[in-house]
Design a protein around this motif. Structure first.
Motif, PDB file in Angstrom:
ATOM      1  N   LEU A   6      39.465  45.287  37.916  1.00 58.13           N
ATOM      2  CA  LEU A   6      38.681  44.752  36.814  1.00 58.13           C
ATOM      3  C   LEU A   6      39.347  43.464  36.369  1.00 58.13           C
ATOM      4  O   LEU A   6      40.558  43.440  36.144  1.00 58.13           O
ATOM      5  N   LEU A   7      38.569  42.402  36.253  1.00 59.27           N
ATOM      6  CA  LEU A   7      39.073  41.117  35.772  1.00 59.27           C
ATOM      7  C   LEU A   7      38.513  40.894  34.377  1.00 59.27           C
ATOM      8  O   LEU A   7      37.319  40.651  34.212  1.00 59.27           O
ATOM      9  N   TYR A   8      39.366  41.018  33.385  1.00 60.72           N
ATOM     10  CA  TYR A   8      38.957  40.776  32.005  1.00 60.72           C
ATOM     11  C   TYR A   8      38.893  39.270  31.796  1.00 60.72           C
ATOM     12  O   TYR A   8      39.873  38.565  32.023  1.00 60.72           O
ATOM     13  N   THR A   9      37.724  38.793  31.371  1.00 61.07           N
ATOM     14  CA  THR A   9      37.429  37.373  31.350  1.00 61.07           C
ATOM     15  C   THR A   9      36.451  37.058  30.233  1.00 61.07           C
ATOM     16  O   THR A   9      35.961  37.963  29.559  1.00 61.07           O
ATOM     17  N   THR A  10      36.153  35.789  30.062  1.00 61.09           N
ATOM     18  CA  THR A  10      35.097  35.360  29.155  1.00 61.09           C
ATOM     19  C   THR A  10      34.549  34.015  29.630  1.00 61.09           C
ATOM     20  O   THR A  10      35.210  33.307  30.393  1.00 61.09           O
ATOM     21  N   VAL A  11      33.373  33.700  29.181  1.00 60.08           N
ATOM     22  CA  VAL A  11      32.701  32.458  29.567  1.00 60.08           C
ATOM     23  C   VAL A  11      33.543  31.259  29.132  1.00 60.08           C
ATOM     24  O   VAL A  11      34.088  31.238  28.025  1.00 60.08           O
ATOM     25  N   THR A  34      37.771  45.771  46.030  1.00 62.69           N
ATOM     26  CA  THR A  34      36.718  44.985  45.410  1.00 62.69           C
ATOM     27  C   THR A  34      37.174  44.643  43.998  1.00 62.69           C
ATOM     28  O   THR A  34      38.109  45.247  43.476  1.00 62.69           O
ATOM     29  N   TRP A  35      36.504  43.688  43.407  1.00 64.79           N
ATOM     30  CA  TRP A  35      36.813  43.348  42.020  1.00 64.79           C
ATOM     31  C   TRP A  35      35.535  42.945  41.322  1.00 64.79           C
ATOM     32  O   TRP A  35      34.559  42.553  41.955  1.00 64.79           O
ATOM     33  N   ARG A  36      35.552  43.086  39.995  1.00 61.10           N
ATOM     34  CA  ARG A  36      34.399  42.660  39.215  1.00 61.10           C
ATOM     35  C   ARG A  36      34.871  42.133  37.872  1.00 61.10           C
ATOM     36  O   ARG A  36      35.850  42.634  37.308  1.00 61.10           O
ATOM     37  N   PRO A  37      34.168  41.141  37.355  1.00 58.47           N
ATOM     38  CA  PRO A  37      34.523  40.611  36.044  1.00 58.47           C
ATOM     39  C   PRO A  37      34.042  41.542  34.935  1.00 58.47           C
ATOM     40  O   PRO A  37      33.003  42.185  35.063  1.00 58.47           O
ATOM     41  N   VAL A  38      34.818  41.604  33.871  1.00 59.06           N
ATOM     42  CA  VAL A  38      34.443  42.342  32.664  1.00 59.06           C
ATOM     43  C   VAL A  38      34.457  41.341  31.518  1.00 59.06           C
ATOM     44  O   VAL A  38      35.514  40.794  31.184  1.00 59.06           O
TER      45      VAL A  38
END
Length: 84
Positions: A6-11, A34-38
């Motif tokens: 999980l990639l903790y992110t923001t715009v 695999t990875w996905r943005p949160v």
């Protein structure tokens, strides 16, 4: 065994864009990863936990996370540590 980061992110986070590039490179060479943005702005608890630290990665199901700055080697070490 498949693993999801999980990639903790923001715009608008330029460091998060750099982190995405690192994760793409790691996923290309790490079988089953695999990875996905949160998006943290969607939940006040995530803003409180990660707002000053993003980008942060955490392997799904694990408590330990890895905050920026990190490179491919650091991500691989993190995965080795949390996967046992």
């Amino acid at each position: 065994m498949a693993a999801e980061l999980l990639l903790y992110t923001t715009v608008g986070c330029h460091l998060c864009e750099q982190a995405e590039a690192v994760l793409h490179a790691v996923a290309d060479t790490h079988s089953g990863l695999t990875w996905r943005p949160v998006e943290i702005s969607d939940a006040p608890a995530l803003v409180a936990a990660y707002g000053l630290r993003i980008p942060v990665i955490r392997l799904s199901g694990q408590d330990a996370d890895l905050g920026w700055p990190f490179d491919e080697a650091a991500v691989r070490r993190y995965l080795t540590q949390v996967q046992g």
